[in-house]
Design a protein around this motif. Sequence first.
Motif, PDB file in Angstrom:
ATOM      1  N   MET A 169       0.827  -1.208   0.000  1.00 28.44           N
ATOM      2  CA  MET A 169       0.000   0.000   0.000  1.00 28.44           C
ATOM      3  C   MET A 169       0.864   1.262   0.000  1.00 28.44           C
ATOM      4  N   ARG A 170       1.996   1.201   0.666  1.00 22.27           N
ATOM      5  CA  ARG A 170       2.889   2.362   0.699  1.00 22.27           C
ATOM      6  C   ARG A 170       3.453   2.681  -0.686  1.00 22.27           C
ATOM      7  N   LEU A 171       3.490   1.664  -1.549  1.00 19.05           N
ATOM      8  CA  LEU A 171       4.074   1.836  -2.882  1.00 19.05           C
ATOM      9  C   LEU A 171       3.042   2.231  -3.940  1.00 19.05           C
ATOM     10  N   THR A 172       1.765   2.334  -3.540  1.00 14.76           N
ATOM     11  CA  THR A 172       0.695   2.649  -4.493  1.00 14.76           C
ATOM     12  C   THR A 172       0.951   3.911  -5.309  1.00 14.76           C
ATOM     13  N   PRO A 173       1.505   4.995  -4.735  1.00 12.35           N
ATOM     14  CA  PRO A 173       1.732   6.214  -5.536  1.00 12.35           C
ATOM     15  C   PRO A 173       2.765   6.059  -6.655  1.00 12.35           C
ATOM     16  N   ILE A 174       3.579   5.009  -6.608  1.00 13.65           N
ATOM     17  CA  ILE A 174       4.592   4.813  -7.645  1.00 13.65           C
ATOM     18  C   ILE A 174       3.940   4.054  -8.799  1.00 13.65           C
ATOM     19  N   HIS A 175       3.463   4.784  -9.805  1.00 10.28           N
ATOM     20  CA  HIS A 175       2.639   4.207 -10.865  1.00 10.28           C
ATOM     21  C   HIS A 175       3.387   3.204 -11.745  1.00 10.28           C
ATOM     22  N   GLU A 176       4.717   3.324 -11.814  1.00  8.64           N
ATOM     23  CA  GLU A 176       5.476   2.444 -12.700  1.00  8.64           C
ATOM     24  C   GLU A 176       5.575   1.011 -12.177  1.00  8.64           C
TER      25      GLU A 176
END
Length: 311
Positions: free
Chosen positions: A289-296
């Motif tokens: 969930m913490r990585l959700t903003p990283i779209h790639e």
Amino acid sequence: MSVVDISAHTHEHNFLGHDHRRNERRVWLVIALTASMMAIEITAGTVYGSMALVADGWHMSTHAGAMLITALTYLYARRHTGDRSFTFGTGKLGDLGGFASAIVLALIALLIGWESLLRLANPVEISFGQAIAVAVVGLAVNLVCAWLLRDDHSHHHGHGQHHAHDHARDNNLRAAYLHVLADALTSILAIVALLAGRSYGWLWADPAMGVVGAVVIARWSWGLIRESGAVLLDRTPADEDLPGEIRAAIETDTDRIADLHVWQVGPGHHAAIISLVSSAPKEPSEYKMRLTPIHELSHITVEVERANAVS
């Protein structure tokens, strides 16, 4: 005995580029245009006894053949996108096609350079008017093809994805674009050289421009070989800081990354395997969930281990 439902945790490995189908259609259209122009030039050159037309026609055939690699790569990747035997999908087939096309482009550069050097050593008579007409028509076709193959991927991204364009570069499309661009460059250089030759009698200008064109095309080829080869070898490009973004999103005083692997699995798609050591371990889904903003990041694997107590 209870049955575990895993349907909510499974997903497809479709890592094709955002514009895969559009790009595939455009490449087939460019091949049709190039092949039609090639057939017209070879036929007209044979009928009217023009070696300039015949030579340019066969030159265009090499680029049409190279672009066929691009088109077939798109087709194969699309048709096998659901094939589970491809562990991380078929997204990287485009880079394989781009690498193969770059090799062909390098060979074309060598052939142009070699032929130009031979012409410098042994100048031949040139029918300037006819050769200029052929080069102008060839340039017009190539400019249309270059417009069709332009990469306007960045127009499809919304706010918050400001750097996705660089990460989503399609090396397969770029290979086809460079073949068209190389043909356009040779046409432009030929027109300049032929005009100079007709005006001042400089027979050496045409092969000299050929050498210049060969060097430029070879440089483009090397850039594509280096970039697509890096993707095939799972190297994170130097202009991408995905590992840094991942560490910034996940690491805290209690959570530290012990091992991290990030690689590209398709245009705009990356996978990551993250090994965490934590004094207060959480569920892997929490870290994802913490990585959700990283779209790639399209495929994430997280493993968590409890940190040993330090006395």
